[in-house]
Structure formats: C-alpha cells, structure tokens
Design an enzyme around this catalytic site. Structure first.
Site, mmCIF file in Angstrom:
data_model
loop_
_atom_site.group_PDB
_atom_site.id
_atom_site.type_symbol
_atom_site.label_atom_id
_atom_site.label_comp_id
_atom_site.label_asym_id
_atom_site.label_seq_id
_atom_site.Cartn_x
_atom_site.Cartn_y
_atom_site.Cartn_z
ATOM 1 N N HIS A 75 0.870 -1.186 0.000
ATOM 2 C CA HIS A 75 0.000 0.000 0.000
ATOM 3 C C HIS A 75 0.909 1.240 0.000
ATOM 4 O O HIS A 75 2.024 1.187 0.541
ATOM 5 C CB HIS A 75 -0.831 -0.061 1.289
ATOM 6 C CG HIS A 75 -1.932 0.930 1.422
ATOM 7 N ND1 HIS A 75 -1.712 2.243 1.767
ATOM 8 C CD2 HIS A 75 -3.275 0.804 1.287
ATOM 9 C CE1 HIS A 75 -2.871 2.870 1.844
ATOM 10 N NE2 HIS A 75 -3.836 2.024 1.553
ATOM 11 N N ASP B 143 2.833 -4.588 7.990
ATOM 12 C CA ASP B 143 1.626 -3.777 7.823
ATOM 13 C C ASP B 143 0.446 -4.743 7.922
ATOM 14 O O ASP B 143 0.169 -5.488 6.978
ATOM 15 C CB ASP B 143 1.701 -3.077 6.458
ATOM 16 C CG ASP B 143 0.373 -2.445 6.058
ATOM 17 O OD1 ASP B 143 -0.630 -2.610 6.786
ATOM 18 O OD2 ASP B 143 0.346 -1.796 5.000
ATOM 19 N N GLN C 26 -4.782 -5.170 6.691
ATOM 20 C CA GLN C 26 -5.784 -6.065 6.078
ATOM 21 C C GLN C 26 -5.882 -7.413 6.760
ATOM 22 O O GLN C 26 -6.889 -8.106 6.604
ATOM 23 C CB GLN C 26 -5.471 -6.285 4.590
ATOM 24 C CG GLN C 26 -5.680 -5.075 3.710
ATOM 25 C CD GLN C 26 -7.119 -4.578 3.703
ATOM 26 O OE1 GLN C 26 -8.069 -5.327 3.949
ATOM 27 N NE2 GLN C 26 -7.290 -3.310 3.429
ATOM 28 N N LYS D 198 -10.666 -0.461 10.330
ATOM 29 C CA LYS D 198 -10.864 -1.627 9.475
ATOM 30 C C LYS D 198 -11.258 -2.853 10.292
ATOM 31 O O LYS D 198 -11.462 -3.925 9.747
ATOM 32 C CB LYS D 198 -9.599 -1.904 8.659
ATOM 33 C CG LYS D 198 -9.355 -0.824 7.604
ATOM 34 C CD LYS D 198 -8.138 -1.085 6.748
ATOM 35 C CE LYS D 198 -8.011 0.023 5.702
ATOM 36 N NZ LYS D 198 -6.760 -0.046 4.946
ATOM 37 N N CYS E 106 -4.677 2.616 -3.739
ATOM 38 C CA CYS E 106 -3.444 3.072 -3.064
ATOM 39 C C CYS E 106 -2.303 2.094 -3.268
ATOM 40 O O CYS E 106 -1.492 1.876 -2.360
ATOM 41 C CB CYS E 106 -3.653 3.295 -1.570
ATOM 42 S SG CYS E 106 -4.880 4.525 -1.191
HETATM 43 C C1 LIG Z 1 -5.834 0.684 4.681
HETATM 44 C C2 LIG Z 1 -4.433 0.221 4.577
HETATM 45 C C3 LIG Z 1 -3.375 0.997 5.041
HETATM 46 C C4 LIG Z 1 -3.576 2.372 5.596
HETATM 47 O O1 LIG Z 1 -4.387 2.366 6.712
HETATM 48 P P1 LIG Z 1 -4.953 3.748 7.300
HETATM 49 O O2 LIG Z 1 -6.002 3.302 8.231
HETATM 50 O O3 LIG Z 1 -5.478 4.520 6.131
HETATM 51 O O4 LIG Z 1 -3.813 4.432 7.962
HETATM 52 C C5 LIG Z 1 -2.114 0.483 4.958
HETATM 53 N N1 LIG Z 1 -1.887 -0.730 4.438
HETATM 54 C C6 LIG Z 1 -2.866 -1.521 3.987
HETATM 55 C C7 LIG Z 1 -2.541 -2.881 3.449
HETATM 56 C C8 LIG Z 1 -4.173 -1.062 4.024
HETATM 57 O O5 LIG Z 1 -5.150 -1.829 3.554
#
Ligand SMILES: *Cc1c(COP(=O)(O)O)cnc(C)c1O
Length: 404
Positions: free
Chosen positions: A121, A198, A201, A224, A363
C-alpha cells in the site's frame, strides 16, 4: 458458528437503502462498518467520562484514563504482546509506519537498504521515500508471481550486508494474498534484520499473535476492525522502542522539560505526544470485545466461505471476468475486471444497484503497474455479509457487464 442475522441487527446502517435498493456493503477493505456497542461506547465516553487522561487528579480524568489504558491492555491481550509498553496508539496504520520510518529511520545511514514488496500500500512505500530526503536509503522490492504470491527466493536474494529493515504487508489490500509472515520473519532474522508488518488487512480477518510471529513491528487500524476512525496501533518489541528516538514532541511524552535538557517518558508514552484520542481508543477496546465475543476463528472460517462462493459464482456467471489474486491463502478480497470495462464505470453501475465496491488503484499504484492495469474493481467481505449479498453482487456485475 456465525449467527449472521443476530450480528446484522448490531449494524443499523445495513438497513439503509441506496437509490431505493437495499445496501450491499462490499467495501470492507477500505473501512468496516461499526456495530452499535462501539457507537454506544463512544457516546458513553462523551456523556460520562469526558476528561483529559493521565494527568487529572479528579475522578473523571481517572475514569477516562482507566478506559484508555484498559483498551491498551485489551490490545496487548488480543495480539499476544508481552507488555502494554509495546502497544503504542497512533492515528492509524499510516501513522504507525511513518513513526517507524521517521524514528527508526533516523538511525539509518546513506547506503543502508530496506526491503519492500511490489504489493505494498502507498502507506508502506511513501514514508520510506520521505526518509530518502534525509538519508540515501535504497529500497529493494520483492516481486510477486502470476498468482499474486511473493517470490521467496527473490526475497532471500534481496538481503545484503547493508539491509537494515524489511517492511511488508501481512495481507494485500488488492490481491488478498496472505503472506507467509512467519517464514518472512524467520528469513529476515536469519540475516539479522528486523521486520515491520503492515497488518491493516490481516488483523480484521485472522488471528494474529505477535509473540508467535516474533515480528519486530506490527501496524494496524481500528477503523478496518469495526472500531472507530482515527485510532491505530504500532506494536514494537521493547528492545527496539527503547533505543528509538521520539517521533513527535509535546505533552505526555516527556519526563521533565527544561530549556537546557528534556527527558522522555517511559514506554509507551514516549511515542504518544499530545492528548490522545482517548474516546475512540476506549471504544476500540469495545470493538475488540465484540470480535472476541463472535470469535476470530469463526469469523475467518465464515468469511473464507463467502470469498470462495463469490469467486466461484463470479467466474461461473460473468463471461470475460478476470480475477486478480489467486494465492492459496487469501483474506476476503476479490479484485476483478470484466473484459475491457473500466473499473470506475463498473463501480458506478454497481452503485446504482445498491452495491458498494471500491474501484481504481487502491493506493497501490506500483502493483497496478505490475499487473498492467490502471485499476480493478474490488469487492471485500466482512462477517456481516451474507450469501444473499454475494448473489446480488454477482447479478449486478452480470447486469452491468451486459450494458457495455
Ligand atoms: C488501509 C491500509 C493501510 C492504511 O491504513 P490507514 O487506516 O489509512 O492508515 C495500509 N496498508 C494496507 C494494506 C491497508 O489496507
């Protein structure tokens, strides 16, 4: 077992109509919906416990602090961290990664290298590029194969004597690929390199235990995971957090301040400058309670069935559909295109039928370039979605496709 009707009653927004059609919300990978107990927790904080945390002598301040710190302990328990000192509240995954890029990054030198993957992302790409304004770090990018899985040999080959960090997503927000994180951690550690994950997801959809994974950093977002907006978490191993410089300066993060010399607060407060979003942090604790009450393993099982059903029906009933991401382990994300129909045009026609999906580059422009597309349509599922939602979605895609 998931009692989906009972669960749906907790999400009043699911009763909404869009253009007179029942809402089918399949944009969960962008943000999830919020159950009533979480909304109630926010209201309760404003109505009963609204006072600044960590410094008041009065009762309300203590109550607000207890609720915020209670949530920190719930997060610690949820992810299996050893100590609440390792749980830092941020505004989201993005800020958590920026914190590491800025603070850990401050200790890097010209010529040091960071390993990323092509499926990242933007929020796990751009912070490292911002670091390059100060320090000429080199970014090595791991490719993915045709199924959307990381090439582990290529990953291993990315390590050099100058590699200082790996930063990789647990699950791709476009392909759905769930990366073999434990293996990635082992390989990084065999080279003596720490790893940041990260988890934006992965966290909503599967059990994550940072101690078992042995990862060095893990970032995720409340919004999320059925929690409020504006809250995220950076988990970091204490050894790293202790030696990293503060990210921002201000109240909360200091020991003592004078114009000659300022000392910093203990972990985790060293990284939490300013008044935190204690209302939403407390309510995020309620979101974790909500997930725990259903059970993350039951959620994962149910969502996997929905994803399989949706993938099979879409393939079976929409001629010319191309699915992006066929990894053996996926989170419930279904990216696709139909023939040469633009993702945006498809999204608009689905919206008109009450189906909320995401379109475009998600993104992840480097991944789009790798896939040689400008965007995809993405349907992403949560435990409150139903087979009926999938049926409506597939019928709507077929109907839209027939209009081109
Ligand atoms: C949504 C997302 C982000 C960013 O998260 P925010 O809540 O916008 O800070 C980073 N990495 C992944 C894989 C995402 O899906």
């Amino acid at each position: 077992m998931i009692d989906v009707n009972k669960i749906r009653a907790d999400f009043p927004i699911l009763n909404r109509k869009v253009y007179g059609k029942p809402l089918v919300y399949l944009d969960n990978a962008a943000t999830s919906l919020t159950p009533q107990p979480v909304v109630d927790a926010i209201t309760r904080m404003y109505n009963c416990h609204k006072a600044n945390v960590h410094r008041g002598v009065h009762a309300l301040s203590q109550e607000a602090t207890d609720r915020m710190e209670g949530a920190r302990d719930k997060v610690r328990d949820y992810i299996g961290a050893k100590s609440t000192a390792e749980v830092i509240f941020t505004r989201g995954t993005t800020e958590a990664i920026n914190l590491v890029a800025s603070s850990f990054g401050e200790q890097l030198a010209n010529g040091d290298e960071i390993i990323l993957t092509v499926m990242e992302h933007h929020s796990n790409i751009v912070p490292w590029q911002l670091l390059q304004r100060h320090t000429r770090v080199k970014l090595n990018v791991v490719p993915v194969d045709a199924r959307g899985e990381l090439d582990l040999d290529a990953y291993d080959d990315c390590f050099t004597d100058n590699t200082r960090l790996v930063a990789v997503c647990h699950a791709s927000n476009v392909l759905g690929t769930v990366n073999p994180i434990k293996r990635l951690v082992e390989i990084a550690h065999s080279h003596g390199v720490p790893i940041l994950i990260d988890g934006a997801q992965a966290m909503p959809h599967r059990r994550v235990n940072v101690a078992e994974l042995d990862c060095d950093f893990y970032a995720f977002s409340s919004h999320k995971m059925y929690g409020p907006n504006g809250v995220g978490v950076l988990y970091g191993k204490r050894e790293w957090l202790e030696q990293m410089p503060p990210y921002q300066g201000g109240g909360e993060m200091i020991g003592t301040v004078s114009f000659e010399r300022t000392t910093y607060a203990e972990l985790p407060f060293k990284f939490e400058a300013g008044t935190p979003d204690f209302v939403d942090i407390a309510a995020f604790g309620t979101a974790l309670d909500y997930i725990n009450a259903i059970g993350i393993d039951a959620i994962a099982h149910y969502e996997q069935q929905l994803l399989d059903y949706a993938t099979e029906r879409l393939r079976g009933e929409v001629p010319g559909v191309r699915v992006f991401g066929e990894a053996s382990h996926k989170c419930p994300v279904l990216s696709f295109l139909v023939r040469d129909i633009n993702s945006y045009d498809m999204g608009v026609l689905l919206d008109r039928q009450g189906i909320a999906v995401r379109t475009g580059h998600h993104c992840a422009e480097p991944l789009m370039r790798h896939l040689r597309v400008t965007g995809t349509v993405r349907a992403s599922f949560a435990f409150y979605n139903t087979r009926d939602d999938v049926d409506r979605f597939v019928a709507a895609v077929a109907r839209a496709a027939s209009m081109f």
